[in-house]
Scaffold this motif. Sequence first.
Motif, PDB file in Angstrom:
ATOM      1  N   LEU A   9      16.430 -23.455 -19.545  1.00  0.00           N
ATOM      2  CA  LEU A   9      17.351 -22.407 -19.081  1.00  0.00           C
ATOM      3  C   LEU A   9      16.634 -21.065 -18.929  1.00  0.00           C
ATOM      4  N   VAL A  16      22.258 -26.686 -28.716  1.00  0.00           N
ATOM      5  CA  VAL A  16      21.409 -26.998 -27.576  1.00  0.00           C
ATOM      6  C   VAL A  16      19.987 -27.238 -28.076  1.00  0.00           C
ATOM      7  N   SER A  17      19.334 -28.251 -27.519  1.00  0.00           N
ATOM      8  CA  SER A  17      17.959 -28.561 -27.918  1.00  0.00           C
ATOM      9  C   SER A  17      17.016 -27.439 -27.486  1.00  0.00           C
ATOM     10  N   ARG A  69      16.103 -27.789 -23.839  1.00  0.00           N
ATOM     11  CA  ARG A  69      17.145 -27.283 -22.929  1.00  0.00           C
ATOM     12  C   ARG A  69      17.101 -25.756 -22.869  1.00  0.00           C
ATOM     13  N   GLN A  70      16.928 -25.125 -24.023  1.00  0.00           N
ATOM     14  CA  GLN A  70      16.836 -23.667 -24.065  1.00  0.00           C
ATOM     15  C   GLN A  70      15.648 -23.193 -23.233  1.00  0.00           C
TER      16      GLN A  70
END
Length: 134
Positions: A24, A16-17, A20-21
């Motif tokens: 989230l 996961v990029s 994106r982290q």
Amino acid sequence: MVGGPVVYGFLRLVRVSEARQEALVASLAEYCRSHELELSGVFTDREASAGPGSVAFAGLLDVLSLPDVYGVLAPAASHLGPKAIATERGRRIEAVGSRLLLVRRSRPACPPIVSSTAAHHHSLGTTRLLDAES
């Protein structure tokens, strides 16, 4: 100021990029803010092959035994792992007396279809509607 119930986040982030982290983690923080919860930390599984007893999950279980911890927050059930692992992890979370909270709940693939006749008949009685947070 008194803080809300303490929760810990759990993420499964395999390939996961960083963006994106961050998104989230931000979604967990926003959920906590809007539900008056205190996000005390986030545990992250980064291995696709991590089983129900991964290092991150073991750490999570350890903090759940601390006093005044309410539960675990994840973006969706899929963050606990594949279905069998997620089921086992959910069972373990509940076994230590904690709650599992999900930002997004799974929804049925197709909503039920209600005919206008059926809708008319239902309008004659009292229907109690519950949102996803109930």
